[in-house]
Structure formats: structure tokens, C-alpha cells
Design an enzyme around this catalytic site. Structure first.
Site, PDB file in Angstrom:
ATOM      1  N   HIS A   1     -38.891  -1.734 117.928  1.00  0.00           N
ATOM      2  CA  HIS A   1     -39.111  -0.609 117.021  1.00  0.00           C
ATOM      3  C   HIS A   1     -39.255  -1.139 115.606  1.00  0.00           C
ATOM      4  O   HIS A   1     -38.833  -2.244 115.296  1.00  0.00           O
ATOM      5  CB  HIS A   1     -37.932   0.357 117.080  1.00  0.00           C
ATOM      6  CG  HIS A   1     -37.857   1.149 118.348  1.00  0.00           C
ATOM      7  ND1 HIS A   1     -38.085   2.502 118.386  1.00  0.00           N
ATOM      8  CD2 HIS A   1     -37.583   0.776 119.624  1.00  0.00           C
ATOM      9  CE1 HIS A   1     -37.952   2.934 119.636  1.00  0.00           C
ATOM     10  NE2 HIS A   1     -37.640   1.900 120.403  1.00  0.00           N
TER      11      HIS A   1
ATOM     12  N   ASP B   1     -40.362   9.732 121.954  1.00  0.00           N
ATOM     13  CA  ASP B   1     -39.676   8.718 121.157  1.00  0.00           C
ATOM     14  C   ASP B   1     -38.392   9.291 120.540  1.00  0.00           C
ATOM     15  O   ASP B   1     -38.326  10.479 120.215  1.00  0.00           O
ATOM     16  CB  ASP B   1     -40.626   8.241 120.053  1.00  0.00           C
ATOM     17  CG  ASP B   1     -40.213   6.929 119.427  1.00  0.00           C
ATOM     18  OD1 ASP B   1     -39.454   6.174 120.069  1.00  0.00           O
ATOM     19  OD2 ASP B   1     -40.669   6.640 118.304  1.00  0.00           O
ATOM     20  N   HIS B   2     -37.376   8.459 120.390  1.00  0.00           N
ATOM     21  CA  HIS B   2     -36.137   8.760 119.652  1.00  0.00           C
ATOM     22  C   HIS B   2     -35.648  10.191 119.803  1.00  0.00           C
ATOM     23  O   HIS B   2     -35.682  10.974 118.848  1.00  0.00           O
ATOM     24  CB  HIS B   2     -36.328   8.448 118.170  1.00  0.00           C
ATOM     25  CG  HIS B   2     -36.305   6.997 117.865  1.00  0.00           C
ATOM     26  ND1 HIS B   2     -35.159   6.235 117.932  1.00  0.00           N
ATOM     27  CD2 HIS B   2     -37.306   6.155 117.517  1.00  0.00           C
ATOM     28  CE1 HIS B   2     -35.455   4.990 117.634  1.00  0.00           C
ATOM     29  NE2 HIS B   2     -36.749   4.910 117.388  1.00  0.00           N
TER      30      HIS B   2
ATOM     31  N   HIS C   1     -37.368   1.134 110.683  1.00  0.00           N
ATOM     32  CA  HIS C   1     -38.395   2.168 110.644  1.00  0.00           C
ATOM     33  C   HIS C   1     -38.894   2.350 109.211  1.00  0.00           C
ATOM     34  O   HIS C   1     -38.143   2.165 108.257  1.00  0.00           O
ATOM     35  CB  HIS C   1     -37.834   3.497 111.157  1.00  0.00           C
ATOM     36  CG  HIS C   1     -37.501   3.469 112.609  1.00  0.00           C
ATOM     37  ND1 HIS C   1     -36.262   3.820 113.107  1.00  0.00           N
ATOM     38  CD2 HIS C   1     -38.244   3.129 113.696  1.00  0.00           C
ATOM     39  CE1 HIS C   1     -36.262   3.710 114.418  1.00  0.00           C
ATOM     40  NE2 HIS C   1     -37.442   3.286 114.794  1.00  0.00           N
TER      41      HIS C   1
END
Length: 291
Positions: free
Chosen positions: A207, A82-83, A179
Site C-alpha cells: 500500500h 479497499d480498506h 498513503h
């Protein structure tokens, strides 16, 4: 079964009208609990790690551990980074045979973001690895990566064209989520998802799902979301269960680590299972089997 391709999972999800739960795990305990929840729901699942988690454990150890867990599962499991803005780390993950990576180019200007994403795609596809693209940032900081400010924002047409030019397999747009935990009600852009889905056949990823309501999640799935990331909710379930157990252990003067593990696993299983159900994933394994 062996690890499956993330694009294959999300393509089936898009066609069948559900979203695959993509869960950020932090260790073998959370990974096993997440897979157990998926097995109970007869649903595919994507196990994700953050850059921070991966660097702490090391690529070799994390790859071996998660691959072992996936191989022993009765449902399809994909493994996703992820990311990640770090090209070197992506290269390492790709050579270890992960299912997919998110190349986070959201800090870069448009042309550079598209160009570098294309380079990552070409490298990853040689190894059969799926690439998720983020060129406009999702608000919020997660495990040290991200920004609380909107750095770049593009039209749906520009996002679709960027994915076409770069060859990215999945698109992670900004749709009003963030987030972490919300301090105020988010302004969710279901219409933006629907517009993007109408412009491209690439799966669209959500997300910043923690804190949304059942209805919010279902509206995003109805709009065409095929993969939904869950990280903060798992962390809260994990840490709250650990705190409750330790407080009780202190009170009773009974210190048994395996009992702590059991309580944490139960909490993680419950929160992952709830999300799978809301995303429409119950029984979704049948779609994969028929694909």
C-alpha cells in the site's frame, strides 16, 4: 471474461515474479481507462474502490457497472473493496460477488483484530471471496480511513501467524510506505517483505505506492510483493487532466463534456499503463492463461 479471483491472480504473480496493479477507480470513466491500459499491456488488473466511493454510488450500481466492464475485457479483471473496517459493508459486497475485500482491523488490539478477521474470512470464503488482512496500520489517511500515526506494529512472525490463525488469504504489512504523497523520503523496508515472504505462502500486498521510484517498486517486487495499490497517482492524473481541459475550454469558450472525458481517460490510461510496466506486468496475461 467474468470476474476472476484475486487470490488466483496474486498467486500467479508471486510465482512468476511480477505484481498485479490494483487501481482505485472512482467511476466508469476511470475504470474503463484502467482496463484499457491493462489490455494494451496484456496484463491482468485489479479494480478497487474505497469505502467512500462505494457508499457514494451504492453497492448495487457499482457492482453492476464494474462487472459489466470486467465482462467486456480481454484480460483478467478482479474487483476489490479497499480498506474497509465496516463489517456490514463487507457482507453486502461479499453477497454481490466481488473478488476480494480488505478487512481493515488495524485500529483493533491484536487478539481482536485476528478474531474479527477470522470471522470475515469464514463469511467471505463461503462465497468464494478472497480476504486481504491489515492488522497493523499503513501510515496515512485515505478517503477518510486511516491514521497518520502508527497504532499497532508486529513482528513478521506475528503477522504470518495471525494470517494462519485467521485464514486470511493476503497480508498487507507496514513496510515504510504511506498513503498520499510523501513530504519526506520514506524509509522503505524491503527486508521486511522478504522476511514475510519466507515465512508464509500468502501473497504480500504493498500500500502507499504513489511517489515511489521505478527502482523502489522493482525492489519491492523482487522482495516478493504480489499486489501493489495505486490510488493517489490516479486521482492526480484524473484531476489535473480535468483542470487543464477546463482551463482550455474557458479560454476557447468551447464546452464539450465528451472531450473532457476523453482527456481524463487518456491521462488515467497513461498513469495506469506506466505502473503496470514498472510492476513487471507487461505480457503477464500469458501466465494467467497457462495457469
Amino acid at each position: 471474461m467474468s470476474l476472476v479471483n484475486t487470490l488466483d491472480l496474486t498467486t500467479v504473480a508471486r510465482r512468476e515474479g511480477f505484481a498485479v496493479a490494483a487501481v482505485n477507480v472512482v467511476d466508469d470513466l476511470s475504470a474503463r481507462a484502467a482496463v484499457f491500459a491493462a489490455e494494451q499491456a496484456e496484463s491482468p488488473i485489479i479494480l478497487q474502490t474505497s469505502v467512500k466511493t462505494l457508499r457514494r454510488a451504492g453497492v448495487s450500481l457499482m457492482s453492476s457497472m464494474l462487472r459489466t466492464i470486467a465482462t467486456g475485457a480481454s484480460v483478467p479483471v478482479a474487483l476489490h473493496l479497499d480498506h474497509c473496517p465496516d463489517r456490514a459493508l463487507i457482507s453486502e459486497v461479499v453477497t454481490h460477488g466481488w473478488s476480494s475485500v480488505l478487512f481493515d482491523a488495524s485500529a483493533l488490539p491484536f487478539d481482536e483484530a485476528v478474531g474479527q478477521t477470522g470471522e470475515v474470512v469464514r463469511e467471505a470464503h463461503v462465497h468464494g471471496v478472497t480476504v486481504e488482512s491489515e492488522i497493523e496500520n499503513i501510515i496515512g489517511v485515505e478517503d477518510g480511513i486511516g491514521s497518520d500515526e502508527a497504532l499497532h506494529s508486529y513482528t513478521e512472525e506475528e503477522l504470518a501467524e495471525a494470517a494462519r490463525v485467521s485464514g486470511a488469504d493476503m497480508i498487507a504489512p507496514q513496510v515504510g510506505t504511506a498513503h498520499g504523497m510523501y513530504s519526506a523520503a520514506p524509509q522503505l523496508r524491503f527486508d521486511r517483505v522478504a522476511k514475510l515472504v519466507s515465512l508464509t505462502d500468502r501473497p504480500v500486498v504493498l500500500h502507499g505506492g504513489t511517489g515511489l521510484s521505478d527502482r523502489d517498486f522493482r525492489r519491492f517486487v523482487e522482495a516478493g510483493i504480489s499486489k501493489i495499490n495505486i490510488s493517489t497517482a490516479l486521482k492526480h492524473a484524473y484531476m489535473n487532466a480535468a483542470r487543464e481541459h477546463l482551463e482550455e475550454a474557458e479560454r476557447r469558450r468551447r464546452w464539450e463534456p465528451t472531450a473532457l472525458f476523453d482527456q481524463v481517460a487518456e491521462a488515467v490510461t497513461a498513469v495506469v499503463g506506466w505502473h503496470i510496466g514498472v510492476f513487471g506486468g507487461h505480457g503477464a496475461d500469458q501466465h494467467w492463461s497457462a495457469a
